[in-house]
Design a protein around this motif. Structure first.
Motif, PDB file in Angstrom:
ATOM      1  N   GLY A   1      -0.695  24.695 -49.822  1.00 33.85           N
ATOM      2  CA  GLY A   1      -0.991  25.933 -49.100  1.00 33.85           C
ATOM      3  C   GLY A   1      -0.568  27.182 -49.843  1.00 33.85           C
ATOM      4  N   PHE A   2       0.525  27.088 -50.585  1.00 30.23           N
ATOM      5  CA  PHE A   2       1.003  28.256 -51.334  1.00 30.23           C
ATOM      6  C   PHE A   2       0.347  28.384 -52.704  1.00 30.23           C
ATOM      7  CE2 PHE A   2       4.785  27.767 -48.501  1.00 30.23           C
ATOM      8  CZ  PHE A   2       4.633  28.984 -47.854  1.00 30.23           C
ATOM      9  N   MET A   3      -0.047  27.255 -53.316  1.00 27.70           N
ATOM     10  CA  MET A   3      -0.575  27.287 -54.684  1.00 27.70           C
ATOM     11  C   MET A   3      -2.084  27.520 -54.747  1.00 27.70           C
ATOM     12  SD  MET A   3       2.080  25.781 -56.997  1.00 27.70           S
ATOM     13  CE  MET A   3       0.979  25.629 -58.267  1.00 27.70           C
ATOM     14  N   ALA A   4      -2.823  26.978 -53.793  1.00 31.63           N
ATOM     15  CA  ALA A   4      -4.288  27.073 -53.846  1.00 31.63           C
ATOM     16  C   ALA A   4      -4.738  28.475 -53.455  1.00 31.63           C
ATOM     17  CB  ALA A   4      -4.912  26.039 -52.921  1.00 31.63           C
ATOM     18  N   ASP A   5      -5.883  28.858 -53.984  1.00 30.13           N
ATOM     19  CA  ASP A   5      -6.460  30.165 -53.677  1.00 30.13           C
ATOM     20  C   ASP A   5      -7.245  30.096 -52.373  1.00 30.13           C
ATOM     21  OD1 ASP A   5      -5.521  31.242 -56.077  1.00 30.13           O
ATOM     22  OD2 ASP A   5      -7.309  30.583 -57.163  1.00 30.13           O
ATOM     23  N   ASP A   6      -7.357  31.244 -51.706  1.00 29.53           N
ATOM     24  CA  ASP A   6      -8.186  31.339 -50.516  1.00 29.53           C
ATOM     25  C   ASP A   6      -9.659  31.260 -50.917  1.00 29.53           C
ATOM     26  OD1 ASP A   6      -5.914  31.677 -49.056  1.00 29.53           O
ATOM     27  OD2 ASP A   6      -6.147  33.845 -48.804  1.00 29.53           O
ATOM     28  N   GLN A   7     -10.463  30.732 -50.026  1.00 30.87           N
ATOM     29  CA  GLN A   7     -11.897  30.642 -50.291  1.00 30.87           C
ATOM     30  C   GLN A   7     -12.490  32.055 -50.314  1.00 30.87           C
ATOM     31  OE1 GLN A   7     -14.404  29.041 -47.145  1.00 30.87           O
ATOM     32  NE2 GLN A   7     -15.457  27.797 -48.670  1.00 30.87           N
ATOM     33  N   PRO A   8     -13.160  32.422 -51.409  1.00 32.68           N
ATOM     34  CA  PRO A   8     -13.779  33.752 -51.467  1.00 32.68           C
ATOM     35  C   PRO A   8     -14.855  33.918 -50.402  1.00 32.68           C
ATOM     36  CG  PRO A   8     -13.701  32.739 -53.638  1.00 32.68           C
ATOM     37  CD  PRO A   8     -13.325  31.684 -52.653  1.00 32.68           C
ATOM     38  N   ARG A   9     -15.026  35.131 -49.929  1.00 28.10           N
ATOM     39  CA  ARG A   9     -16.011  35.399 -48.870  1.00 28.10           C
ATOM     40  C   ARG A   9     -17.434  35.004 -49.285  1.00 28.10           C
ATOM     41  NH1 ARG A   9     -14.133  37.357 -44.509  1.00 28.10           N
ATOM     42  NH2 ARG A   9     -12.402  38.807 -44.397  1.00 28.10           N
ATOM     43  N   GLU A  10     -17.760  35.203 -50.547  1.00 27.47           N
ATOM     44  CA  GLU A  10     -19.135  34.896 -50.977  1.00 27.47           C
ATOM     45  C   GLU A  10     -19.421  33.404 -50.990  1.00 27.47           C
ATOM     46  OE1 GLU A  10     -16.843  36.062 -54.786  1.00 27.47           O
ATOM     47  OE2 GLU A  10     -17.074  36.869 -52.786  1.00 27.47           O
ATOM     48  N   LEU A  11     -18.384  32.586 -50.879  1.00 24.84           N
ATOM     49  CA  LEU A  11     -18.595  31.138 -50.836  1.00 24.84           C
ATOM     50  C   LEU A  11     -18.581  30.581 -49.421  1.00 24.84           C
ATOM     51  CD1 LEU A  11     -16.517  29.798 -53.846  1.00 24.84           C
ATOM     52  CD2 LEU A  11     -18.913  30.441 -53.737  1.00 24.84           C
ATOM     53  N   ALA A  12     -18.325  31.420 -48.443  1.00 23.86           N
ATOM     54  CA  ALA A  12     -18.340  30.961 -47.053  1.00 23.86           C
ATOM     55  C   ALA A  12     -19.784  30.650 -46.681  1.00 23.86           C
ATOM     56  CB  ALA A  12     -17.760  32.026 -46.131  1.00 23.86           C
ATOM     57  N   LEU A  13     -20.071  29.379 -46.502  1.00 24.90           N
ATOM     58  CA  LEU A  13     -21.444  28.943 -46.274  1.00 24.90           C
ATOM     59  C   LEU A  13     -21.734  28.813 -44.785  1.00 24.90           C
ATOM     60  CD1 LEU A  13     -21.513  26.130 -48.963  1.00 24.90           C
ATOM     61  CD2 LEU A  13     -22.385  28.441 -49.184  1.00 24.90           C
ATOM     62  N   GLU A  14     -22.766  29.475 -44.351  1.00 21.91           N
ATOM     63  CA  GLU A  14     -23.194  29.361 -42.961  1.00 21.91           C
ATOM     64  C   GLU A  14     -24.294  28.308 -42.830  1.00 21.91           C
ATOM     65  OE1 GLU A  14     -21.638  30.910 -40.531  1.00 21.91           O
ATOM     66  OE2 GLU A  14     -20.337  31.882 -41.980  1.00 21.91           O
ATOM     67  N   ASP A  15     -25.063  28.113 -43.891  1.00 22.33           N
ATOM     68  CA  ASP A  15     -26.184  27.190 -43.875  1.00 22.33           C
ATOM     69  C   ASP A  15     -25.671  25.766 -44.119  1.00 22.33           C
ATOM     70  OD1 ASP A  15     -28.697  26.062 -43.955  1.00 22.33           O
ATOM     71  OD2 ASP A  15     -29.162  26.771 -45.972  1.00 22.33           O
ATOM     72  N   LYS A  16     -25.883  24.876 -43.146  1.00 19.59           N
ATOM     73  CA  LYS A  16     -25.374  23.496 -43.247  1.00 19.59           C
ATOM     74  C   LYS A  16     -26.021  22.739 -44.405  1.00 19.59           C
ATOM     75  CE  LYS A  16     -22.540  23.440 -39.822  1.00 19.59           C
ATOM     76  NZ  LYS A  16     -21.124  23.391 -40.074  1.00 19.59           N
ATOM     77  N   GLU A  17     -27.300  22.999 -44.684  1.00 17.57           N
ATOM     78  CA  GLU A  17     -27.977  22.302 -45.787  1.00 17.57           C
ATOM     79  C   GLU A  17     -27.366  22.689 -47.130  1.00 17.57           C
ATOM     80  OE1 GLU A  17     -32.398  21.974 -47.778  1.00 17.57           O
ATOM     81  OE2 GLU A  17     -32.232  22.470 -45.664  1.00 17.57           O
ATOM     82  N   GLU A  18     -27.079  23.968 -47.302  1.00 18.18           N
ATOM     83  CA  GLU A  18     -26.448  24.425 -48.547  1.00 18.18           C
ATOM     84  C   GLU A  18     -25.033  23.863 -48.668  1.00 18.18           C
ATOM     85  OE1 GLU A  18     -25.445  28.555 -50.938  1.00 18.18           O
ATOM     86  OE2 GLU A  18     -26.524  28.650 -49.044  1.00 18.18           O
ATOM     87  N   GLN A  19     -24.334  23.791 -47.551  1.00 16.87           N
ATOM     88  CA  GLN A  19     -22.984  23.232 -47.562  1.00 16.87           C
ATOM     89  C   GLN A  19     -23.019  21.759 -47.964  1.00 16.87           C
ATOM     90  OE1 GLN A  19     -21.062  23.427 -43.763  1.00 16.87           O
ATOM     91  NE2 GLN A  19     -19.032  23.263 -44.651  1.00 16.87           N
ATOM     92  N   ARG A  20     -23.963  20.982 -47.423  1.00 19.69           N
ATOM     93  CA  ARG A  20     -24.094  19.572 -47.795  1.00 19.69           C
ATOM     94  C   ARG A  20     -24.462  19.425 -49.264  1.00 19.69           C
ATOM     95  NH1 ARG A  20     -28.247  18.126 -44.243  1.00 19.69           N
ATOM     96  NH2 ARG A  20     -27.668  19.685 -42.775  1.00 19.69           N
ATOM     97  N   PHE A  21     -25.322  20.326 -49.779  1.00 18.30           N
ATOM     98  CA  PHE A  21     -25.706  20.271 -51.184  1.00 18.30           C
ATOM     99  C   PHE A  21     -24.480  20.414 -52.081  1.00 18.30           C
ATOM    100  CE2 PHE A  21     -26.638  22.630 -55.086  1.00 18.30           C
ATOM    101  CZ  PHE A  21     -27.467  21.720 -55.712  1.00 18.30           C
ATOM    102  N   TRP A  22     -23.651  21.436 -51.824  1.00 24.32           N
ATOM    103  CA  TRP A  22     -22.489  21.674 -52.685  1.00 24.32           C
ATOM    104  C   TRP A  22     -21.442  20.590 -52.529  1.00 24.32           C
ATOM    105  CZ3 TRP A  22     -22.857  24.196 -56.854  1.00 24.32           C
ATOM    106  CH2 TRP A  22     -23.775  25.229 -56.957  1.00 24.32           C
ATOM    107  N   GLN A  23     -21.322  19.991 -51.353  1.00 22.73           N
ATOM    108  CA  GLN A  23     -20.411  18.859 -51.199  1.00 22.73           C
ATOM    109  C   GLN A  23     -20.921  17.671 -52.009  1.00 22.73           C
ATOM    110  OE1 GLN A  23     -20.378  18.617 -46.952  1.00 22.73           O
ATOM    111  NE2 GLN A  23     -18.616  19.971 -46.760  1.00 22.73           N
ATOM    112  N   GLY A  24     -22.236  17.495 -52.060  1.00 25.33           N
ATOM    113  CA  GLY A  24     -22.819  16.440 -52.885  1.00 25.33           C
ATOM    114  C   GLY A  24     -22.597  16.688 -54.364  1.00 25.33           C
ATOM    115  N   VAL A  25     -22.662  17.951 -54.779  1.00 24.18           N
ATOM    116  CA  VAL A  25     -22.396  18.294 -56.178  1.00 24.18           C
ATOM    117  C   VAL A  25     -20.962  17.944 -56.537  1.00 24.18           C
ATOM    118  CG1 VAL A  25     -22.129  20.224 -57.788  1.00 24.18           C
ATOM    119  CG2 VAL A  25     -24.147  20.097 -56.341  1.00 24.18           C
ATOM    120  N   ARG A  26     -20.039  18.268 -55.640  1.00 22.01           N
ATOM    121  CA  ARG A  26     -18.636  17.947 -55.913  1.00 22.01           C
ATOM    122  C   ARG A  26     -18.402  16.442 -55.916  1.00 22.01           C
ATOM    123  NH1 ARG A  26     -17.869  22.735 -52.687  1.00 22.01           N
ATOM    124  NH2 ARG A  26     -17.818  21.498 -50.786  1.00 22.01           N
ATOM    125  N   ALA A  27     -19.058  15.723 -55.009  1.00 19.72           N
ATOM    126  CA  ALA A  27     -18.847  14.274 -54.903  1.00 19.72           C
ATOM    127  C   ALA A  27     -19.468  13.525 -56.071  1.00 19.72           C
ATOM    128  CB  ALA A  27     -19.410  13.760 -53.583  1.00 19.72           C
TER     129      ALA A  27
END
Length: 128
Positions: free
Chosen positions: A60-86
């Motif tokens: 909690g102290f070491m990691a950075d906060d999620q930038p506002r421009e990465l806050a995803l509202e679109d569920k399809e885009e969120q699933r895409f980026w989770q797939g990229v990470r996985a």
């Protein structure tokens, strides 16, 4: 000059988090449900005799906060980026497959338009 935020990096998700946003960040990063991550964390804390708890606060102290421009509202885009990470390789293969399909469909359209098609030519002339 700072680098732009990366969608494949772990960030704290304080917007959806309860305490520091660590579990919500892990859920976003892995694609798991945040409730499941919280249950697994509480289970890990209880089974380890609370020795995992300091790791939570360190994250909690070491990691950075999620930038506002990465806050995803679109569920399809969120699933895409989770797939990229996985699995980046599988995601790249899926994208290549989609692009091949689009290329094939465009070739079919081009073939239809450029071949001698009297009915199509007549329809185009009627539109003029």
């Amino acid at each position: 000059m700072t680098q732009p935020p990366s969608r494949t990096r772990f960030y704290l998700d304080k917007r959806n988090g309860k305490v520091m946003g660590v579990c919500a960040g892990i859920a976003d990063y892995t694609g798991l449900d945040v409730t499941l991550v919280r249950i697994m964390f509480v289970s890990a804390v209880l089974m380890s005799g609370f020795s995992v708890l300091p790791l939570y606060f360190v994250a909690g102290f070491m990691a950075d906060d999620q930038p506002r421009e990465l806050a995803l509202e679109d569920k399809e885009e969120q699933r895409f980026w989770q797939g990229v990470r996985a699995s980046p390789t599988r995601t790249a293969r899926d994208i290549r497959g989609r692009l091949r399909d689009i290329d094939r469909r465009l070739a079919d359209i081009e073939s239809y338009v450029t071949t001698e098609n009297r009915s199509l030519a007549r329809e185009i002339e009627d539109l003029r």
